[in-house]
Scaffold this motif. Structure first.
Motif, PDB file in Angstrom:
ATOM      1  N   UNK A  75      -1.801 -37.149  12.387  1.00 55.04           N
ATOM      2  CA  UNK A  75      -1.851 -37.014  10.925  1.00 55.04           C
ATOM      3  C   UNK A  75      -3.246 -36.553  10.503  1.00 55.04           C
ATOM      4  N   UNK A  76      -4.238 -37.162  11.132  1.00 54.23           N
ATOM      5  CA  UNK A  76      -5.635 -36.851  10.794  1.00 54.23           C
ATOM      6  C   UNK A  76      -5.990 -35.399  11.137  1.00 54.23           C
ATOM      7  N   UNK A  77      -5.525 -34.936  12.321  1.00 51.95           N
ATOM      8  CA  UNK A  77      -5.826 -33.582  12.783  1.00 51.95           C
ATOM      9  C   UNK A  77      -4.514 -32.801  12.828  1.00 51.95           C
ATOM     10  N   UNK A  78      -4.112 -32.206  11.780  1.00 53.16           N
ATOM     11  CA  UNK A  78      -2.836 -31.478  11.889  1.00 53.16           C
ATOM     12  C   UNK A  78      -3.142 -30.064  12.392  1.00 53.16           C
ATOM     13  N   UNK A  79      -3.380 -29.982  13.710  1.00 53.12           N
ATOM     14  CA  UNK A  79      -3.781 -28.718  14.318  1.00 53.12           C
ATOM     15  C   UNK A  79      -2.796 -28.400  15.445  1.00 53.12           C
ATOM     16  N   UNK A  80      -2.050 -27.281  15.353  1.00 53.19           N
ATOM     17  CA  UNK A  80      -1.017 -26.972  16.364  1.00 53.19           C
ATOM     18  C   UNK A  80      -1.594 -26.668  17.744  1.00 53.19           C
ATOM     19  N   UNK A  81      -2.895 -26.440  17.824  1.00 54.47           N
ATOM     20  CA  UNK A  81      -3.522 -26.165  19.130  1.00 54.47           C
ATOM     21  C   UNK A  81      -3.789 -27.414  19.944  1.00 54.47           C
ATOM     22  N   UNK A  82      -3.602 -28.577  19.297  1.00 55.86           N
ATOM     23  CA  UNK A  82      -3.912 -29.816  20.017  1.00 55.86           C
ATOM     24  C   UNK A  82      -2.642 -30.436  20.582  1.00 55.86           C
ATOM     25  N   UNK A  83      -2.663 -30.751  21.871  1.00 57.71           N
ATOM     26  CA  UNK A  83      -1.550 -31.449  22.531  1.00 57.71           C
ATOM     27  C   UNK A  83      -2.013 -32.867  22.854  1.00 57.71           C
ATOM     28  N   UNK A  84      -1.425 -33.818  22.157  1.00 53.09           N
ATOM     29  CA  UNK A  84      -1.892 -35.207  22.280  1.00 53.09           C
ATOM     30  C   UNK A  84      -1.173 -35.934  23.394  1.00 53.09           C
ATOM     31  N   UNK A  85      -1.897 -36.822  24.056  1.00 51.37           N
ATOM     32  CA  UNK A  85      -1.259 -37.693  25.051  1.00 51.37           C
ATOM     33  C   UNK A  85      -1.714 -39.131  24.817  1.00 51.37           C
ATOM     34  N   UNK A  86      -0.739 -40.030  24.669  1.00 56.61           N
ATOM     35  CA  UNK A  86      -1.078 -41.436  24.422  1.00 56.61           C
ATOM     36  C   UNK A  86      -1.429 -42.157  25.729  1.00 56.61           C
ATOM     37  N   UNK A  87      -2.616 -42.756  25.785  1.00 54.70           N
ATOM     38  CA  UNK A  87      -3.009 -43.549  26.958  1.00 54.70           C
ATOM     39  C   UNK A  87      -2.823 -45.024  26.648  1.00 54.70           C
ATOM     40  N   UNK A  88      -2.633 -45.797  27.704  1.00 54.08           N
ATOM     41  CA  UNK A  88      -2.412 -47.225  27.590  1.00 54.08           C
ATOM     42  C   UNK A  88      -3.696 -47.914  28.092  1.00 54.08           C
ATOM     43  N   UNK A  89      -4.243 -48.861  27.351  1.00 58.78           N
ATOM     44  CA  UNK A  89      -5.542 -49.436  27.758  1.00 58.78           C
ATOM     45  C   UNK A  89      -5.385 -50.497  28.854  1.00 58.78           C
TER      46      UNK A  89
ATOM     47  N   UNK B   7      -1.602 -37.312  35.883  1.00 54.43           N
ATOM     48  CA  UNK B   7      -1.883 -36.765  34.552  1.00 54.43           C
ATOM     49  C   UNK B   7      -2.792 -35.545  34.642  1.00 54.43           C
ATOM     50  N   UNK B   8      -3.872 -35.660  35.431  1.00 55.62           N
ATOM     51  CA  UNK B   8      -4.808 -34.533  35.532  1.00 55.62           C
ATOM     52  C   UNK B   8      -4.088 -33.297  36.083  1.00 55.62           C
ATOM     53  N   UNK B   9      -3.206 -33.505  37.055  1.00 55.22           N
ATOM     54  CA  UNK B   9      -2.438 -32.371  37.581  1.00 55.22           C
ATOM     55  C   UNK B   9      -1.519 -31.786  36.513  1.00 55.22           C
ATOM     56  N   UNK B  10      -0.829 -32.669  35.777  1.00 52.56           N
ATOM     57  CA  UNK B  10       0.092 -32.170  34.748  1.00 52.56           C
ATOM     58  C   UNK B  10      -0.673 -31.418  33.657  1.00 52.56           C
ATOM     59  N   UNK B  11      -1.791 -31.988  33.253  1.00 53.39           N
ATOM     60  CA  UNK B  11      -2.605 -31.304  32.229  1.00 53.39           C
ATOM     61  C   UNK B  11      -3.052 -29.930  32.738  1.00 53.39           C
ATOM     62  N   UNK B  12      -3.425 -29.897  34.012  1.00 57.98           N
ATOM     63  CA  UNK B  12      -3.914 -28.660  34.612  1.00 57.98           C
ATOM     64  C   UNK B  12      -2.845 -27.565  34.600  1.00 57.98           C
ATOM     65  N   UNK B  13      -1.579 -27.975  34.614  1.00 60.01           N
ATOM     66  CA  UNK B  13      -0.486 -26.989  34.640  1.00 60.01           C
ATOM     67  C   UNK B  13      -0.115 -26.486  33.251  1.00 60.01           C
ATOM     68  N   UNK B  14      -0.748 -27.045  32.212  1.00 62.78           N
ATOM     69  CA  UNK B  14      -0.321 -26.714  30.849  1.00 62.78           C
ATOM     70  C   UNK B  14      -1.020 -25.496  30.260  1.00 62.78           C
ATOM     71  N   UNK B  15      -1.835 -24.838  31.091  1.00 59.76           N
ATOM     72  CA  UNK B  15      -2.557 -23.642  30.646  1.00 59.76           C
ATOM     73  C   UNK B  15      -3.344 -23.867  29.362  1.00 59.76           C
ATOM     74  N   UNK B  16      -4.019 -24.992  29.293  1.00 63.70           N
ATOM     75  CA  UNK B  16      -4.871 -25.258  28.134  1.00 63.70           C
ATOM     76  C   UNK B  16      -6.281 -24.722  28.409  1.00 63.70           C
TER      77      UNK B  16
END
Ligand code: TXA
Ligand code: MG
Length: 348
Positions: free
Chosen positions: A282-296, A308-317
């Motif tokens: 809501x705070x950052x309504x930016x379509x370029x951002x892909x959010x991922x929820x982490x659990x503490x 996660x790092x591998x999956x992120x790496x495959x997302x062409x960001x």
């Protein structure tokens, strides 16, 4: 030749021990990360590990051992097993083995004379651990000898925590021999073992060379001694290099509370956040951002981190931003790996 994945239930242990005896390298599951295992007493097989990983030969390997049977996981049987590979085994090593083995702790001890220089990286010490994966325990028992095994990734890259990750590491390599990957499921711990140097106890005391999910506090409680950290020692260990465990996409560690618009000017950006992603969206309504929820929860993050790092790496960001980690001893190993990932990232 492409690697081949086989489920543990679909392959007789003897097929694997025969392959190891013939000097083959086999990718095996452990509770930390997958390893590239070979007969620790066969130098031709050991050389294949270094070649496969493109790892310099002076980086030592850990020897994986176990006791002869489950009933035998007691002091004298650990002493017997350790004495096959090391000399002057200190009582601290036995106490720690009783408490934490099988499990994610590697101990560095003075080496026995017969241990190959390829295992020790030409040093006078040897790294030993008893992995805690049921199939791999059975394998080592059936093999009857130690298995040298580094993590099953190409040198400097992210360690694999499932069989498919190992496949991904080596599917583009031109393999001169078959590489069998034994699929024992996703690794329970997810980051590499804690490495504790006990080879210089009288001179400087116990030293942690690589933090992991067994903390210095837990170790201190068992041996009743203060423990130092020494991650950039004169002792060569590849996990001690900056720029390890690295994704190809640029990775940054930054608290999501301090994000600014410029953080996203580069284009598609992945942000992994401990704070509520729902609110951040809501705070950052930016379509370029892909959010991922982490659990503490440190155990959960350790288990998922490399996947996660591998999956992120495959997302062409263009960039991955990983939220600042919570404080506390249980986060130390995760902090260590992420810091090194950040340093080595972005070098595709
Ligand atoms: O959890 C683990 O430890 C995994 C699984 C497969 O057991 N193995 C692993 O191996 O992480 P590797 O080779 O990726 O990392 C082992 C680290 C290396 O940084 C190596 O240099 C260090 O252990 N090491 C091994 N023997 C050593 C020794 N004698 N002195 C100092 N460091 C040593
Ligand atoms: Mg490694």
């Amino acid at each position: 030749m492409r690697p081949k994945i086989v489920l543990t239930k679909d392959i007789p242990i003897q097929t694997v021990t025969n392959a190891l005896l013939a000097g083959q390298v086999i990718a095996i599951p452990t509770e930390t990360v997958y390893g590239l295992a070979a007969d620790a007493s066969n130098e031709i097989a050991l050389k294949k590990i270094f070649h496969l990983k493109s790892r310099p030969e002076n980086h030592p390997l850990i020897i994986h051992i176990t006791t002869k049977s489950d009933e035998e996981s007691i002091a004298h049987s650990w002493l017997n097993e350790l004495s096959r590979w090391s000399r002057d085994v200190p009582p601290e090593a036995i106490l720690l083995a009783e408490k934490f083995w099988p499990g994610p702790l590697t101990m560095i001890l003075k080496k026995a004379v017969h241990v190959s220089d390829l295992v020790t990286g030409d040093q006078d010490t040897v790294g030993i651990r008893a992995p805690n994966h049921p199939w791999t325990i059975d394998l080592i028992r059936a093999f009857g000898k130690g298995l040298a095994a580094p993590s099953a990734n190409r040198f400097g890259r992210i360690s694999p925590t499932c069989a498919e990750h190992v496949f991904e590491e080596f599917s583009n390599e031109s393999l001169s021999e078959p590489l069998l990957i034994i699929d024992g499921g996703a690794c329970e711990i997810g980051i590499e073992s804690t490495i504790l140097d006990l080879s210089r106890l009288t001179e400087i005391g116990p030293v942690i060379l690589r933090p992991g999910m067994i903390s210095n506090e837990q170790i201190m409680q068992v041996i009743g001694r203060d423990i130092q950290y020494q991650s950039h020692s004169e002792i060569r260990h590849s996990g001690g290099m900056l720029g390890h465990y690295a994704p190809e996409t640029q990775l940054q560690m930054k608290s999501v509370a301090t994000l600014i618009a410029e953080d996203f000017s580069i284009g598609k950006t992945i942000v992994a956040s401990f704070a509520s992603v729902k609110e951040l969206k809501v705070l950052w309504s930016n379509p370029n951002i892909f959010w991922h929820q982490l659990d503490a929860d440190p155990q959960k993050i350790a288990k998922d981190l490399y996947r996660l790092l591998r999956e992120f790496d495959h997302m062409n960001a263009q960039k991955i931003i990983f939220d600042e980690l919570p404080q506390g001893v249980l986060w130390k190993g995760i902090h260590d790996r992420l810091t090194r990932s950040v340093y080595g990232s972005g070098q595709s």
